[in-house]
Design an enzyme around this catalytic site. Sequence first.
Site, PDB file in Angstrom:
ATOM      1  N   GLU A   1      35.956  22.044  -2.038  1.00  0.00           N
ATOM      2  CA  GLU A   1      34.796  20.872  -1.960  1.00  0.00           C
ATOM      3  C   GLU A   1      35.418  19.596  -2.543  1.00  0.00           C
ATOM      4  O   GLU A   1      36.142  19.585  -3.495  1.00  0.00           O
ATOM      5  CB  GLU A   1      33.638  21.402  -2.664  1.00  0.00           C
ATOM      6  CG  GLU A   1      32.346  20.580  -2.560  1.00  0.00           C
ATOM      7  CD  GLU A   1      32.094  19.785  -3.879  1.00  0.00           C
ATOM      8  OE1 GLU A   1      30.842  19.156  -4.138  1.00  0.00           O
ATOM      9  OE2 GLU A   1      32.810  19.639  -4.747  1.00  0.00           O
TER      10      GLU A   1
ATOM     11  N   HIS B   1      33.709  12.036  -8.029  1.00  0.00           N
ATOM     12  CA  HIS B   1      32.455  12.451  -8.446  1.00  0.00           C
ATOM     13  C   HIS B   1      31.528  11.476  -8.664  1.00  0.00           C
ATOM     14  O   HIS B   1      30.382  11.349  -8.134  1.00  0.00           O
ATOM     15  CB  HIS B   1      32.421  13.671  -9.251  1.00  0.00           C
ATOM     16  CG  HIS B   1      30.990  14.283  -9.362  1.00  0.00           C
ATOM     17  ND1 HIS B   1      30.338  13.588 -10.351  1.00  0.00           N
ATOM     18  CD2 HIS B   1      30.417  15.108  -8.838  1.00  0.00           C
ATOM     19  CE1 HIS B   1      29.119  14.472 -10.393  1.00  0.00           C
ATOM     20  NE2 HIS B   1      29.132  15.336  -9.497  1.00  0.00           N
TER      21      HIS B   1
ATOM     22  N   HIS C   1      35.295  24.140  -6.140  1.00  0.00           N
ATOM     23  CA  HIS C   1      34.535  23.082  -6.633  1.00  0.00           C
ATOM     24  C   HIS C   1      35.542  21.744  -6.939  1.00  0.00           C
ATOM     25  O   HIS C   1      35.956  21.888  -8.134  1.00  0.00           O
ATOM     26  CB  HIS C   1      33.621  23.277  -7.652  1.00  0.00           C
ATOM     27  CG  HIS C   1      32.527  22.348  -8.198  1.00  0.00           C
ATOM     28  ND1 HIS C   1      32.325  22.065  -9.206  1.00  0.00           N
ATOM     29  CD2 HIS C   1      31.737  21.602  -7.173  1.00  0.00           C
ATOM     30  CE1 HIS C   1      31.414  21.240  -9.303  1.00  0.00           C
ATOM     31  NE2 HIS C   1      31.005  20.961  -8.120  1.00  0.00           N
TER      32      HIS C   1
ATOM     33  N   ASP D   1      33.896  15.152  -3.505  1.00  0.00           N
ATOM     34  CA  ASP D   1      32.715  14.273  -3.255  1.00  0.00           C
ATOM     35  C   ASP D   1      33.213  12.854  -3.003  1.00  0.00           C
ATOM     36  O   ASP D   1      34.181  12.385  -3.123  1.00  0.00           O
ATOM     37  CB  ASP D   1      32.284  14.058  -4.939  1.00  0.00           C
ATOM     38  CG  ASP D   1      31.945  15.467  -5.407  1.00  0.00           C
ATOM     39  OD1 ASP D   1      31.045  16.008  -5.039  1.00  0.00           O
ATOM     40  OD2 ASP D   1      32.786  15.952  -6.608  1.00  0.00           O
TER      41      ASP D   1
END
Length: 261
Positions: A54, A69, A27, A56
């Site tokens: 992952e 993010h 993440h 953003d």
Amino acid sequence: MHHPSPHPSRPETWTWREGARPLVVAHRGASALAPENTLAAFRLALEGGAAAVECDVHLSADGAPVVIHDARVDRTTSGTGQVASLTLDELRRLDAGAWFGPAFAGERVPTLGEVVGVCAGRGRLFVELKVGGGPPLVDAALQAVSAAATDVAVISFDPEIVQLVARRRPDLPLGWLLTAGHAAQLGAAGVLRAVTTAGAGFIAPHFSAATPPLIEQAHAAGLPVSVWTVDDPGTMVDLVAAGVDAITTNRPDVALRALPR
Ligand code: G3P
Ligand code: CA
């Protein structure tokens, strides 16, 4: 569970499990050990054996897809202000690592293209398109991943974005993110209806919403279940026993130890 990946440069099949282990997705990179959403965090996760990372994605003021993010730069960089108000040049001048620790000073806000480059030949990439980005964010992100030499999945909380991606790239694994509250409000049947209507190919609920009935019904409908964000090894083991197909975690090192193949 398998998802075909017809892109010519990616002959392999999208596999959710390696033996008994679900896909371990780091993440924002290995974000417990390095500053989130930096190349250092992505490299650390992939070098440590995570199958995927992952990230953003927001758009800069001049339309570049950048990996950060929050909608503002304040928490994770040396700057202040909205990402959408800063040009790529202005964003690139910020330090995105020093806030986490002096060893990471000099890390920058990466572009999505740079993250794709770090993943090439090393692991898969889950690209989260942030809510409200609309067609400009979808266009820029899909352009950045179009020639990716790695398997890419797209995820979003935003139904408009999910629908746009489903139309533009039906070959890409596409997941709809659900908060626990949203999943509870819709119920298992409602989640499956909404996901299918939006054109997503997997569901990505908060781990607390991944109940055995939801997992069973999703699998019966042919939809893998990819949960976020789980850092406790006991909870990881329980979720795997319940049948989840992927676990997103800030601690890929913990997941790889807790979940043998
Ligand atoms: O992978 C899904 C998860 O990243 C969604 O929440 O706020 O960490 O982007 P957030
Ligand atoms: Ca995310």
